[in-house]
Design a protein around this motif. Structure first.
Motif, PDB file in Angstrom:
ATOM      1  N   SER A 189      -0.506  15.601  -0.367  1.00  0.00           N
ATOM      2  CA  SER A 189      -1.929  15.360  -0.124  1.00  0.00           C
ATOM      3  C   SER A 189      -2.338  15.784   1.288  1.00  0.00           C
ATOM      4  O   SER A 189      -3.438  16.288   1.500  1.00  0.00           O
ATOM      5  CB  SER A 189      -2.252  13.882  -0.334  1.00  0.00           C
ATOM      6  OG  SER A 189      -1.902  13.495  -1.653  1.00  0.00           O
ATOM      7  N   VAL A 190      -1.443  15.572   2.266  1.00  0.00           N
ATOM      8  CA  VAL A 190      -1.735  16.046   3.625  1.00  0.00           C
ATOM      9  C   VAL A 190      -1.845  17.575   3.621  1.00  0.00           C
ATOM     10  O   VAL A 190      -2.733  18.150   4.251  1.00  0.00           O
ATOM     11  CB  VAL A 190      -0.645  15.575   4.616  1.00  0.00           C
ATOM     12  CG1 VAL A 190      -0.822  16.254   5.979  1.00  0.00           C
ATOM     13  CG2 VAL A 190      -0.690  14.059   4.787  1.00  0.00           C
ATOM     14  N   LYS A 216      -1.299   4.258 -10.517  1.00  0.00           N
ATOM     15  CA  LYS A 216      -1.347   5.386  -9.592  1.00  0.00           C
ATOM     16  C   LYS A 216      -1.963   6.606 -10.265  1.00  0.00           C
ATOM     17  O   LYS A 216      -1.761   6.783 -11.455  1.00  0.00           O
ATOM     18  CB  LYS A 216       0.072   5.744  -9.129  1.00  0.00           C
ATOM     19  CG  LYS A 216       0.452   5.060  -7.847  1.00  0.00           C
ATOM     20  CD  LYS A 216       1.782   5.572  -7.334  1.00  0.00           C
ATOM     21  CE  LYS A 216       1.909   5.385  -5.843  1.00  0.00           C
ATOM     22  NZ  LYS A 216       0.940   6.113  -5.040  1.00  0.00           N
ATOM     23  N   PRO A 217      -2.630   7.495  -9.542  1.00  0.00           N
ATOM     24  CA  PRO A 217      -3.021   7.373  -8.132  1.00  0.00           C
ATOM     25  C   PRO A 217      -4.328   6.625  -7.979  1.00  0.00           C
ATOM     26  O   PRO A 217      -4.996   6.345  -8.960  1.00  0.00           O
ATOM     27  CB  PRO A 217      -3.203   8.829  -7.717  1.00  0.00           C
ATOM     28  CG  PRO A 217      -3.612   9.539  -8.980  1.00  0.00           C
ATOM     29  CD  PRO A 217      -2.956   8.805 -10.114  1.00  0.00           C
ATOM     30  N   LEU A 264       0.854  -1.191   0.000  1.00  0.00           N
ATOM     31  CA  LEU A 264       0.000   0.000   0.000  1.00  0.00           C
ATOM     32  C   LEU A 264       0.884   1.233   0.000  1.00  0.00           C
ATOM     33  O   LEU A 264       1.784   1.355   0.831  1.00  0.00           O
ATOM     34  CB  LEU A 264      -0.916  -0.015   1.225  1.00  0.00           C
ATOM     35  CG  LEU A 264      -1.965   1.099   1.360  1.00  0.00           C
ATOM     36  CD1 LEU A 264      -3.079   0.649   2.297  1.00  0.00           C
ATOM     37  CD2 LEU A 264      -1.381   2.419   1.864  1.00  0.00           C
ATOM     38  N   ASP A 265       0.633   2.112  -0.923  1.00  0.00           N
ATOM     39  CA  ASP A 265       1.441   3.319  -1.096  1.00  0.00           C
ATOM     40  C   ASP A 265       0.495   4.521  -1.121  1.00  0.00           C
ATOM     41  O   ASP A 265      -0.396   4.590  -1.961  1.00  0.00           O
ATOM     42  CB  ASP A 265       2.187   3.207  -2.431  1.00  0.00           C
ATOM     43  CG  ASP A 265       3.323   4.217  -2.548  1.00  0.00           C
ATOM     44  OD1 ASP A 265       4.290   3.905  -3.236  1.00  0.00           O
ATOM     45  OD2 ASP A 265       3.218   5.307  -1.955  1.00  0.00           O
ATOM     46  N   MET A 266       0.680   5.440  -0.192  1.00  0.00           N
ATOM     47  CA  MET A 266      -0.166   6.630  -0.160  1.00  0.00           C
ATOM     48  C   MET A 266       0.167   7.509  -1.372  1.00  0.00           C
ATOM     49  O   MET A 266       1.330   7.669  -1.730  1.00  0.00           O
ATOM     50  CB  MET A 266       0.059   7.406   1.137  1.00  0.00           C
ATOM     51  CG  MET A 266      -0.298   6.628   2.402  1.00  0.00           C
ATOM     52  SD  MET A 266      -2.046   6.178   2.511  1.00  0.00           S
ATOM     53  CE  MET A 266      -2.793   7.771   2.832  1.00  0.00           C
ATOM     54  N   ASP A 267      -0.861   8.097  -1.980  1.00  0.00           N
ATOM     55  CA  ASP A 267      -0.651   8.900  -3.185  1.00  0.00           C
ATOM     56  C   ASP A 267      -0.105  10.287  -2.820  1.00  0.00           C
ATOM     57  O   ASP A 267      -0.727  11.012  -2.041  1.00  0.00           O
ATOM     58  CB  ASP A 267      -1.978   9.059  -3.940  1.00  0.00           C
ATOM     59  CG  ASP A 267      -2.517   7.715  -4.426  1.00  0.00           C
ATOM     60  OD1 ASP A 267      -1.706   6.852  -4.813  1.00  0.00           O
ATOM     61  OD2 ASP A 267      -3.750   7.546  -4.417  1.00  0.00           O
TER      62      ASP A 267
END
Length: 390
Positions: free
Chosen positions: A20-21, A179-180, A12-15
């Motif tokens: 994004s944060v 992705k994403p 699992l890889d955060m986009d």
DNA sequence: TCTGGGGTCCTAGGACCC
DNA sequence: TCTGGGGTCCTAGGACCC
């Protein structure tokens, strides 16, 4: 585990995680090219009156690099690790935001906790990636992945990409294929169709050096690597790495998903705004040195470790990097003791050239007893209100 | 206009011990 | 006196990853 039972591993890889944060905080920047990077301590924060107050890449001067770029910024050719000055020439009007690692660690905890409720067999792989061992679950891969993506989205408001495959190597490659917000499930039989056309650099562990050498041997795709003679690869790259190249090209990877790995080292380092001279800038260097040692000590104590090996790292103005280390008779987490050991290391290194970087590292870690009253809470343990978000 | 900060793993030589 | 291996620790450097 039964070696005959097929494994199922998710990556699992955060986009565009950091960016994004930041977009959660500044939703008005959605859709714009945004770059996160540079030093958090010297950049102007956005004004309260709206988007006009954000600083632009064109006004940046310094040695920072791009930490993350939104997909809108990547269109201009901007990528992670690129110098901000270079990025500014590619997209001078892109928004530049300082990195806020406290916030990223907080969101990292949130998404990992959410995934752990579905499967606790998680291997941490940096702040924005995890491997998940799904072997013992019965649901089909697509259903599981959708549940995980939903849990991540509900807990953080962020999207991620997931790859599911028989091992970590393939899961990592396939999380990157769509992705994403992607989802890719693949088995061994899909390797020729889905993997072989990819460049060898997509394999985790083939970096710039190996990629370059393979290219000079006429090997640029994974299929070419898979067809290469293993003896030839071993002759070129050594027994170990050459043998590994042959295996990964065929999708073979037996590494287990490692739950709750203990850290091997804890370090602090800093690159100076300008190159410093050991003699003329002695006072600045001494102050920085002390605070690096204090930082390492604080991290050790906060995490409950003591260290027996203290190292220093110096980078000269020509980018040459040297390290020195010393092993102590007794482990420590004390700032003054770490500084004394690091100072001994410093005496073994030539200091004629100017320095651009100084670092201190603690390794050979073991669990140390720490009084609860002396424990320093880590950022992600603090309530939102007192975290240093700005 | 060069190239952040936090890590992991591997290699290799020398010391030292058995 | 000369010549061995094997194992472990320490130190230095480098590739690689996020």
């Amino acid at each position: 585990m039964d070696s005959k039972s097929p494994r199922r591993v998710a990556h699992l890889d955060m986009d565009a995680f950091y960016a994004s944060v930041e977009l959660l905080r500044y939703p008005e920047l959605r859709g714009q090219p945004v770059v996160v990077g540079g030093r958090s301590d010297k950049q102007p924060m956005p004004l309260e009156d709206g988007t006009s107050g954000f600083s632009r890449l064109r006004s940046y001067a310094g040695r920072g690099v791009v930490t993350t770029a939104t997909y809108e910024a990547r269109v201009f050719g901007i990528s992670s690790g690129m110098g901000l000055m270079k990025a500014a020439r590619l997209a001078p009007d892109a928004i530049l935001l300082p990195a806020d690692f406290g916030a990223y660690r907080y969101y990292s905890q949130l998404f990992k906790t959410a995934v752990a409720r579905i499967s606790p067999l998680i291997e941490d792989h940096g702040i924005d990636e995890i491997y998940i061992d799904l072997s013992s679950l019965t649901e089909d891969s697509n259903t599981l992945a959708q549940r995980i993506k939903q849990a991540v989205g509900e807990s953080t408001g962020l999207s991620c990409s997931i790859g599911i495959a028989p091992n970590k190597l393939l899961a990592k490659i396939c999380s990157d294929l769509n992705k994403p917000n992607g989802l890719t499930v693949l088995g061994f039989s899909d390797i020729p169709d889905r993997i072989w056309a990819l460049p060898v650099s997509k394999i985790n562990g083939i970096g710039p050096k190996a990629n370059q050498k393979l290219a000079t041997l006429g090997i640029t795709t994974i299929s070419e690597l898979a067809l290469a003679d293993p003896g030839f690869l071993q002759a070129q790259f050594g027994r170990s790495y050459g043998g590994w190249l042959h295996e990964v090209a065929h999708g073979i990877d037996e590494r287990p998903v490692i739950i709750n790995a203990e850290p091997k080292s804890i370090s602090r380092e800093t690159t100076f705004e300008r190159d410093l001279h050991a003699r003329y800038d002695r006072h600045i260097l001494s102050e920085v040195f002390t605070s690096l040692c204090a930082g390492v000590a604080q991290d050790l104590q906060g995490k409950g470790y003591v260290s027996r090996t203290i190292s220093i790292k110096l980078r000269y103005e020509d980018f040459q990097t040297v390290t020195r280390d010393i092993t102590l008779p007794l482990p420590t987490a004390d700032a003054a003791a770490i500084r004394r050991a690091a100072a001994k290391c410093l005496r073994r290194v030539p200091l004629k050239r100017r320095l651009r970087l100084l670092g201190v590292r603690a390794s050979s870690l073991s669990s140390g007893w720490v009084a609860e009253s002396k424990r320093i809470p880590q950022q992600e343990e603090l309530p939102l209100a007192i975290r240093t978000v700005d």
